[in-house]
Design an enzyme around this catalytic site. Sequence first.
Site, PDB file in Angstrom:
ATOM      1  N   LYS A 199       0.738  -1.227   0.073  1.00  0.00           N
ATOM      2  CA  LYS A 199      -0.051   0.124   0.086  1.00  0.00           C
ATOM      3  C   LYS A 199       0.833   1.214  -0.078  1.00  0.00           C
ATOM      4  O   LYS A 199       0.614   2.013  -0.725  1.00  0.00           O
ATOM      5  CB  LYS A 199      -0.896   0.068   1.274  1.00  0.00           C
ATOM      6  N   ARG A 209      -9.926   0.419   8.337  1.00  0.00           N
ATOM      7  CA  ARG A 209      -9.378  -0.722   8.799  1.00  0.00           C
ATOM      8  C   ARG A 209     -10.203  -1.579   9.634  1.00  0.00           C
ATOM      9  O   ARG A 209      -9.967  -2.503  10.012  1.00  0.00           O
ATOM     10  CB  ARG A 209      -7.950  -0.729   9.641  1.00  0.00           C
ATOM     11  N   ARG A 268      11.707  -4.925   5.468  1.00  0.00           N
ATOM     12  CA  ARG A 268      11.360  -3.661   5.050  1.00  0.00           C
ATOM     13  C   ARG A 268      12.365  -2.558   5.873  1.00  0.00           C
ATOM     14  O   ARG A 268      12.532  -2.743   6.903  1.00  0.00           O
ATOM     15  CB  ARG A 268       9.979  -3.329   5.615  1.00  0.00           C
ATOM     16  N   ARG A 321      11.196  -0.247  11.281  1.00  0.00           N
ATOM     17  CA  ARG A 321       9.981   0.055  12.450  1.00  0.00           C
ATOM     18  C   ARG A 321       9.963  -1.082  13.531  1.00  0.00           C
ATOM     19  O   ARG A 321      10.179  -2.266  13.295  1.00  0.00           O
ATOM     20  CB  ARG A 321       8.728  -0.136  11.530  1.00  0.00           C
ATOM     21  N   ARG A 370      -0.231  -8.884  13.452  1.00  0.00           N
ATOM     22  CA  ARG A 370      -0.938  -7.783  12.774  1.00  0.00           C
ATOM     23  C   ARG A 370      -1.645  -8.399  11.822  1.00  0.00           C
ATOM     24  O   ARG A 370      -2.781  -8.094  11.191  1.00  0.00           O
ATOM     25  CB  ARG A 370       0.188  -6.686  12.174  1.00  0.00           C
TER      26      ARG A 370
END
Length: 210
Positions: free
Chosen positions: A15, A88, A122, A155, A166
């Site tokens: 996204k 969400r 990431r 992160r 998640r």
Amino acid sequence: MDMKIVLLGPPGCGKGTQAERLTANLKFTKISTGDLLREAVRLNTPLGQQAKQFMDAGKLVPDELVIGLIKEKLADIKGPVLLDGFPRSLEQARRLDELTKIDLAIDIGVNEEKLVKRIVLRRSCKNCGAVYHLEFSPPKVEGKCDKCGNELYQRSDDTEATVRERLKTYNDKTLPLANYYKQKGILRTVDGEGDISEVYDRIVKVLKAK
Ligand code: ADP
Ligand code: ADP
Ligand code: ZN
């Protein structure tokens, strides 16, 4: 016409990456609730203080807090809007419909094990929020952002354990949104596997067909 588009899909589906390209090439303004919440945490604002524990646990930040944030941002923006990571939950989707008209919801699909691999490798820019991947989309200079030269970091919620949490949260709370938008006739699904630019082309095709 000033389109308002929602990007749906699990954590790591792309996204943020696709939103970045779409804003650069097609004049969308992006609203990313994840980015806004991380900024609030970094600045230690009252919102950040409330949101942090939920983010660290891989849970959704309470609807009321996030809706307040979106309301404020939407009021500021003129022109086409891209919502990344919002809504969400069904409650968020319903409240969003009271605030504005959504033209399209684009659901980006990626296999779950691939998602985990994308997320644990990431790296994100501390300064501008640009996103990289150590294997699939590395920066030109190790540890530095191509766009602004600032430092990249991992992160704190991009660990395997939190990602699994998640994904559970996603399956529980966010997955039902696809049906919500399908019933409104504005859901489009896009295969999120393959190169970043292949996925981008698929999304642009969907936008052009609208
Ligand atoms: P999201 O915002 O949905 O959580 P991101 O856009 O941050 O997802 O992408 C998650 C990770 O996967 C990032 O490291 C990104 O560079 C990488 N990524 C994004 N799209 C692809 C793709 N099509 N193929 C491989 N890696 C990708
Ligand atoms: P990703 O798409 O990679 O999972 P985001 O950056 O969009 O991550 O979100 C990070 C975290 O911020 C989420 O795990 C959640 O705790 C919180 N968050 C972001 N957007 C929302 C939202 N719309 N509602 C509730 N919590 C959110
Ligand atoms: Zn940067």
